[in-house]
Design a protein around this motif. Structure first.
Motif, PDB file in Angstrom:
ATOM      1  N   ASP A 152       0.810  -1.217   0.000  1.00 16.25           N
ATOM      2  CA  ASP A 152       0.000   0.000   0.000  1.00 16.25           C
ATOM      3  C   ASP A 152       0.851   1.278   0.000  1.00 16.25           C
ATOM      4  OD1 ASP A 152      -2.467   1.434   0.182  1.00 16.25           O
ATOM      5  OD2 ASP A 152      -2.168   1.632   2.340  1.00 16.25           O
ATOM      6  N   SER A 153       1.589   1.517   1.054  1.00 16.94           N
ATOM      7  CA  SER A 153       2.331   2.778   1.210  1.00 16.94           C
ATOM      8  C   SER A 153       3.540   2.883   0.287  1.00 16.94           C
ATOM      9  CB  SER A 153       2.815   2.932   2.657  1.00 16.94           C
ATOM     10  OG  SER A 153       1.753   2.795   3.547  1.00 16.94           O
ATOM     11  N   TYR A 154       4.281   1.797   0.136  1.00 17.04           N
ATOM     12  CA  TYR A 154       5.498   1.802  -0.687  1.00 17.04           C
ATOM     13  C   TYR A 154       5.221   2.198  -2.136  1.00 17.04           C
ATOM     14  CZ  TYR A 154       9.565  -0.324  -3.107  1.00 17.04           C
ATOM     15  OH  TYR A 154      10.648  -0.588  -3.918  1.00 17.04           O
ATOM     16  N   PRO A 155       4.205   1.614  -2.805  1.00 13.42           N
ATOM     17  CA  PRO A 155       3.926   2.060  -4.181  1.00 13.42           C
ATOM     18  C   PRO A 155       3.562   3.549  -4.248  1.00 13.42           C
ATOM     19  CG  PRO A 155       2.836  -0.027  -3.768  1.00 13.42           C
ATOM     20  CD  PRO A 155       3.374   0.455  -2.445  1.00 13.42           C
ATOM     21  N   ARG A 156       2.825   4.040  -3.251  1.00  9.19           N
ATOM     22  CA  ARG A 156       2.483   5.476  -3.231  1.00  9.19           C
ATOM     23  C   ARG A 156       3.733   6.328  -3.025  1.00  9.19           C
ATOM     24  NH1 ARG A 156      -1.484   3.906   0.152  1.00  9.19           N
ATOM     25  NH2 ARG A 156      -0.707   5.179   1.867  1.00  9.19           N
ATOM     26  N   PHE A 157       4.651   5.843  -2.191  1.00 11.18           N
ATOM     27  CA  PHE A 157       5.914   6.557  -1.979  1.00 11.18           C
ATOM     28  C   PHE A 157       6.676   6.674  -3.293  1.00 11.18           C
ATOM     29  CE2 PHE A 157      10.544   5.912  -1.125  1.00 11.18           C
ATOM     30  CZ  PHE A 157      10.821   7.164  -0.579  1.00 11.18           C
ATOM     31  N   LEU A 158       6.765   5.571  -4.041  1.00 11.41           N
ATOM     32  CA  LEU A 158       7.503   5.578  -5.308  1.00 11.41           C
ATOM     33  C   LEU A 158       6.851   6.494  -6.344  1.00 11.41           C
ATOM     34  CD1 LEU A 158       8.447   1.805  -5.719  1.00 11.41           C
ATOM     35  CD2 LEU A 158       9.872   3.682  -4.846  1.00 11.41           C
ATOM     36  N   LYS A 159       5.547   6.691  -6.254  1.00  9.12           N
ATOM     37  CA  LYS A 159       4.835   7.560  -7.193  1.00  9.12           C
ATOM     38  C   LYS A 159       4.770   9.007  -6.711  1.00  9.12           C
ATOM     39  CE  LYS A 159       1.918   3.835  -8.877  1.00  9.12           C
ATOM     40  NZ  LYS A 159       0.621   3.172  -8.764  1.00  9.12           N
ATOM     41  N   SER A 160       5.210   9.257  -5.489  1.00  8.32           N
ATOM     42  CA  SER A 160       5.104  10.599  -4.924  1.00  8.32           C
ATOM     43  C   SER A 160       6.023  11.573  -5.656  1.00  8.32           C
ATOM     44  CB  SER A 160       5.458  10.586  -3.431  1.00  8.32           C
ATOM     45  OG  SER A 160       6.853  10.391  -3.252  1.00  8.32           O
ATOM     46  N   PRO A 161       5.592  12.814  -5.777  1.00  8.95           N
ATOM     47  CA  PRO A 161       6.453  13.826  -6.410  1.00  8.95           C
ATOM     48  C   PRO A 161       7.802  13.959  -5.699  1.00  8.95           C
ATOM     49  CG  PRO A 161       4.223  14.664  -6.158  1.00  8.95           C
ATOM     50  CD  PRO A 161       4.283  13.346  -5.424  1.00  8.95           C
ATOM     51  N   ALA A 162       7.799  13.823  -4.384  1.00  7.70           N
ATOM     52  CA  ALA A 162       9.053  13.961  -3.628  1.00  7.70           C
ATOM     53  C   ALA A 162      10.060  12.890  -4.030  1.00  7.70           C
ATOM     54  CB  ALA A 162       8.775  13.895  -2.129  1.00  7.70           C
ATOM     55  N   TYR A 163       9.622  11.615  -4.082  1.00  9.45           N
ATOM     56  CA  TYR A 163      10.551  10.552  -4.466  1.00  9.45           C
ATOM     57  C   TYR A 163      10.926  10.661  -5.942  1.00  9.45           C
ATOM     58  CZ  TYR A 163      12.829   6.302  -5.741  1.00  9.45           C
ATOM     59  OH  TYR A 163      13.750   5.437  -6.248  1.00  9.45           O
TER      60      TYR A 163
END
Length: 188
Positions: A152-163
């Protein structure tokens, strides 16, 4: 940890102002400090997208992921996972028992201040395990929260503008033979 992360690497995470409607995350910014450490960091950043294990095995990755989770108000799963990792290192039976109850009260019990999202059966199994605390008493609950983060969180992290911004800067740093680090971000 996040403070140490920012200082050591010259990366700053800017959050939008509290009054902002969007609640969106600002971008990581990379300093133009030229060093071998910058190249190693670039490789580290790019490795985080290869697997969740690589992210969790990187001190900087954990700090970046934690900063991201804070923006989503969901940092309790990572904090629980980290607490379990530290807990497993304890060797004293007295410290194990004391710390097990503290972790249980902070993350597992119903209405805990940082309650993690686990099913009732796992919560009850963990409650039983804590009564005779061993280094493995949180393994099932830790595994479930890790799976939840990974899916859940990891895929969103990878798609985040920050990452994505950080990864783009890391790629540029590694691709540029004339420079060990990216240029200063432009301020327009």
């Amino acid at each position: 940890r996040a403070k140490e992360f920012k200082t050591r690497l010259g990366i700053f995470l800017h959050k939008s102002e509290l009054g902002s409607d969007t609640g969106s995350v600002g971008k990581f910014e990379w300093s133009s400090k030229h060093s071998k450490e910058g190249r190693n960091f670039s490789e580290d950043v790019l490795g985080w997208k290869e697997s969740f294990d690589l992210l969790l095995s990187s001190k900087n990755g954990v700090a970046a992921f934690h900063a991201f989770l804070k923006t989503e108000f969901s940092e309790e799963n990572l904090e629980f996972w980290l607490a379990c990792e530290e807990f497993k290192k304890l060797r004293s039976a007295t410290k194990l028992a004391s710390r097990a109850h503290k972790i249980f009260d902070e993350f597992i019990r119903s209405e805990a201040p940082k309650e993690v999202n686990i099913d009732h059966e796992t919560r009850e199994l963990t409650r039983t395990n804590v009564q005779a605390a061993t280094a493995t008493c949180f393994d099932v609950a830790q595994g479930k929260t890790r799976t939840l983060m990974e899916k859940d969180s990891y895929p969103r992290f990878l798609k985040s503008p920050a990452y994505r911004d950080l990864a783009a800067q890391a790629s540029a740093a590694l691709a540029s033979p004339s420079s060990c680090g990216p240029a200063e971000p432009s301020h327009t």
